[in-house]
Write a protein that holds these residues in place. Structure first.
Motif, short mmCIF file in Angstrom:
data_model
loop_
_atom_site.label_atom_id
_atom_site.label_comp_id
_atom_site.label_asym_id
_atom_site.label_seq_id
_atom_site.Cartn_x
_atom_site.Cartn_y
_atom_site.Cartn_z
N LEU A 1 0.83 -1.20 0.00
CA LEU A 1 0.00 0.00 0.00
C LEU A 1 0.87 1.26 0.00
O LEU A 1 0.61 2.21 -0.74
CB LEU A 1 -0.91 -0.02 1.24
N ILE A 2 1.90 1.26 0.83
CA ILE A 2 2.81 2.41 0.89
C ILE A 2 3.53 2.58 -0.47
O ILE A 2 3.61 3.69 -1.01
CB ILE A 2 3.83 2.23 2.03
N TYR A 3 4.01 1.47 -1.01
CA TYR A 3 4.74 1.52 -2.28
C TYR A 3 3.86 2.06 -3.40
O TYR A 3 4.25 2.97 -4.15
CB TYR A 3 5.26 0.13 -2.65
N LYS A 4 2.64 1.51 -3.53
CA LYS A 4 1.76 1.91 -4.62
C LYS A 4 1.30 3.36 -4.48
O LYS A 4 1.16 4.08 -5.47
CB LYS A 4 0.55 0.96 -4.68
N THR A 5 1.07 3.79 -3.23
CA THR A 5 0.67 5.18 -3.00
C THR A 5 1.77 6.14 -3.43
O THR A 5 1.52 7.14 -4.11
CB THR A 5 0.34 5.41 -1.51
N CYS A 6 2.99 5.84 -3.01
CA CYS A 6 4.12 6.71 -3.37
C CYS A 6 4.32 6.74 -4.88
O CYS A 6 4.67 7.78 -5.46
CB CYS A 6 5.39 6.23 -2.67
N GLU A 7 4.10 5.61 -5.52
CA GLU A 7 4.23 5.54 -6.98
C GLU A 7 3.19 6.44 -7.65
O GLU A 7 3.51 7.21 -8.56
CB GLU A 7 4.06 4.09 -7.43
N LEU A 8 1.93 6.36 -7.18
CA LEU A 8 0.87 7.19 -7.75
C LEU A 8 1.10 8.67 -7.46
O LEU A 8 0.78 9.53 -8.29
CB LEU A 8 -0.50 6.78 -7.20
N ALA A 9 1.64 8.97 -6.28
CA ALA A 9 1.88 10.36 -5.88
C ALA A 9 3.17 10.91 -6.47
O ALA A 9 3.47 12.10 -6.32
CB ALA A 9 1.91 10.47 -4.37
N ASN A 10 3.94 10.03 -7.11
CA ASN A 10 5.23 10.42 -7.71
C ASN A 10 6.18 11.01 -6.67
O ASN A 10 6.81 12.05 -6.88
CB ASN A 10 5.00 11.41 -8.85
N ILE A 11 6.26 10.32 -5.52
CA ILE A 11 7.19 10.72 -4.47
C ILE A 11 8.07 9.52 -4.12
O ILE A 11 7.72 8.37 -4.42
CB ILE A 11 6.45 11.20 -3.20
N ARG B 1 -2.18 8.80 4.09
CA ARG B 1 -3.64 8.97 4.07
C ARG B 1 -4.02 10.43 4.26
O ARG B 1 -4.98 10.92 3.68
CB ARG B 1 -4.25 8.11 5.19
N TYR B 2 -3.24 11.14 5.09
CA TYR B 2 -3.55 12.55 5.39
C TYR B 2 -3.17 13.47 4.23
O TYR B 2 -3.94 14.36 3.85
CB TYR B 2 -2.79 12.97 6.66
N TYR B 3 -1.97 13.27 3.66
CA TYR B 3 -1.47 14.20 2.64
C TYR B 3 -1.76 13.76 1.20
O TYR B 3 -1.76 14.60 0.30
CB TYR B 3 0.03 14.40 2.82
N TYR B 4 -1.96 12.47 0.97
CA TYR B 4 -2.22 11.96 -0.38
C TYR B 4 -3.44 11.04 -0.35
O TYR B 4 -3.34 9.87 -0.72
CB TYR B 4 -0.99 11.22 -0.92
N PRO B 5 -4.60 11.56 0.06
CA PRO B 5 -5.76 10.68 0.25
C PRO B 5 -6.24 9.98 -1.03
O PRO B 5 -6.61 8.80 -0.99
CB PRO B 5 -6.83 11.62 0.82
N LEU B 6 -6.25 10.69 -2.15
CA LEU B 6 -6.71 10.06 -3.39
C LEU B 6 -5.81 8.90 -3.79
O LEU B 6 -6.29 7.79 -4.10
CB LEU B 6 -6.75 11.09 -4.52
N GLU B 7 -4.52 9.13 -3.76
CA GLU B 7 -3.56 8.09 -4.13
C GLU B 7 -3.61 6.92 -3.14
O GLU B 7 -3.57 5.74 -3.53
CB GLU B 7 -2.15 8.66 -4.18
N PHE B 8 -3.70 7.26 -1.87
CA PHE B 8 -3.68 6.24 -0.82
C PHE B 8 -4.93 5.36 -0.87
O PHE B 8 -4.85 4.12 -0.84
CB PHE B 8 -3.57 6.93 0.55
N LEU B 9 -6.10 5.99 -0.95
CA LEU B 9 -7.35 5.23 -0.93
C LEU B 9 -7.57 4.45 -2.23
O LEU B 9 -8.12 3.35 -2.21
CB LEU B 9 -8.52 6.18 -0.66
N THR B 10 -7.10 5.01 -3.34
CA THR B 10 -7.18 4.27 -4.61
C THR B 10 -6.33 3.01 -4.54
O THR B 10 -6.76 1.92 -4.93
CB THR B 10 -6.71 5.16 -5.78
N SER B 11 -5.12 3.15 -4.01
CA SER B 11 -4.23 1.99 -3.86
C SER B 11 -4.85 0.96 -2.93
O SER B 11 -4.79 -0.26 -3.20
CB SER B 11 -2.88 2.44 -3.31
#
Length: 403
Positions: free
Chosen positions: A46-56, A259-269
């Motif tokens: 979840l952390i990996y995919k969120t960071c990938e979507l957020a490009n961080i 979840r707080y700073y990248y909710p769209l990316e986090f919840l989508t993942s």
């Protein structure tokens, strides 16, 4: 330095390419083989995919600040997708542990207070070994153990034995055990083989050490040791080590941070990871709505194979591939038409007819409201039916003319 199959027989199964021991775990332990546990955690994905979507960069303790108060408040208020804290009981405990009242108490007594340490304490306390002290700890109640050296030793955890490492130190410093002997006791409860046989010896060692080193009367030390013995007995059901609790706490906190700073990316993942878990998906969707994020079903022009998001509209769209009889190819083919302008559904059907989408798949999409921008479901089904008849007749005419 030798093949393990010279020591015990192994077997294979249809679902695993690797040999499996025919001996039980504890039997292998008794032969002193070294075992390496490797945990596969969805939350790391979840952390990996969120960071990938957020490009961080991939989030770690090295690049995520641990003292973001707003993040900690959001975790306290809602533990959805916070690793290890999602149960109702754990969530209630965390609200108490991270209440302003509890934190104020701890800060007054501990100048080295940190949120991540408090989180780790809580992670240790929710294990079975914390049964006897968990509620007091969650309210920031320091335990006076009647002896300054004991209080100083346990000050970082409010006067309680929380971690395996502390038990080893306790047995060594206050019960007369060598470090090796203390580790034998630790192994007993970490392997869940019971600690009952050690209890009388620990009690005796504590009373003798407290008398000899700290001039504490036997009567007093006999009372004080009872609480420690209770924790050690409860540890037979499970006691965390700090080197286990800290990483788990960081995983939970980083989930909260993303979840707080990248909710769209986090919840989508998260929806993609737990797509087949209906109960968890429902919790994720409920949290998204709470954050003002819309979660839509499959929709033409927006839906991909998996869940995706649109920042402009603050919306998450369900993926097509998870639906029975549909797949990623259907999603990909329909996305090739996403930017086209259509004056009618019939025009769209003309282009769809050139794709590798069969009539059953098209009917499913219509019934699920995929094409709702063109009208209600019944209307679209009728248009599709008429189009099917006319298109087939037209195709037959073309074939006849060609012949």
């Amino acid at each position: 330095p030798f093949p393990v199959d010279e020591w015990f027989v192994s077997c294979t199964t249809s679902t695993n390419q690797y040999p499996i021991s025919t001996l039980n775990m504890k039997e292998i332990d008794s032969l002193n083989f070294v075992k390496l546990d490797i945990l596969g955690l969805d939350n790391i994905g979840l952390i990996y995919k969120t960071c990938e979507l957020a490009n961080i960069p991939f989030a770690t303790p090295d690049n995520i600040p641990s003292d973001d108060v707003q993040v900690w408040k959001s975790i306290r208020d809602d533990t959805t997708l916070i690793f290890q804290w999602e149960s109702d009981y754990a969530s209630t405990l965390l609200k108490s542990l991270f209440s302003q009242e509890t934190i104020s108490k701890i800060k007054k007594a501990n100048s080295n207070f940190s949120y991540i340490d408090l989180f780790s304490m809580g992670n240790g306390a929710i294990r079975p070994a914390g049964d006897s002290y968990r509620e007091n700890l969650s309210h920031g109640i320091y335990k006076d153990n009647g002896c300054k050296p004991l209080n100083d030793f346990l000050a970082p955890t409010l006067g309680y034995l929380v971690y395996q490492e502390q038990v080893i130190e306790f047995l060594h410093k206050f019960c007369g055990y060598t470090m090796g002997e203390a580790d034998v006791v630790r192994r007993a409860f970490s392997k869940k083989t019971g600690t009952e046989k050690h209890i009388p010896e620990i009690e005796k060692g504590f009373c003798e050490t407290m008398l000899k080193d700290y001039n504490m009367p036997i009567e007093q030390s006999s009372k004080i040791v009872k609480d420690f013995l209770q924790v050690i007995e409860d540890a037979s059901n499970y006691l965390f080590s700090k080197n286990h609790s800290d990483p788990y706490s960081w995983i939970g906190y980083i989930c909260g941070y993303l979840r707080y700073y990248y909710p769209l990316e986090f919840l989508t993942s998260a929806l993609n990871i737990w797509e087949q878990d209906q109960a968890k998906s429902a919790d994720i969707i409920a949290y998204a709505k709470q954050r003002g994020i819309k979660v839509e079903g499959i929709q033409f022009r927006h839906s991909h194979s998996q869940y995706t998001f649109d920042k402009e509209s603050n919306t998450i769209y369900k993926g097509v591939a998870s639906i029975k009889y549909l797949n990623g190819q259907v999603a990909d083919e329909l996305l090739t038409l996403a930017d086209n302008h259509y004056d009618s559904f019939a025009e769209l059907l003309r282009d769809i007819s050139e794709l590798k989408i069969n009539s059953k798949q098209l009917a499913i999409l219509i019934n699920l409201g995929f094409f709702k921008e063109f009208g209600d479901t019944n209307k679209l089904l009728k248009i599709n039916s008429i189009f099917g008849v006319l298109y087939n007749k037209s195709a037959d005419t073309l074939r006849g003319a060609h012949t």
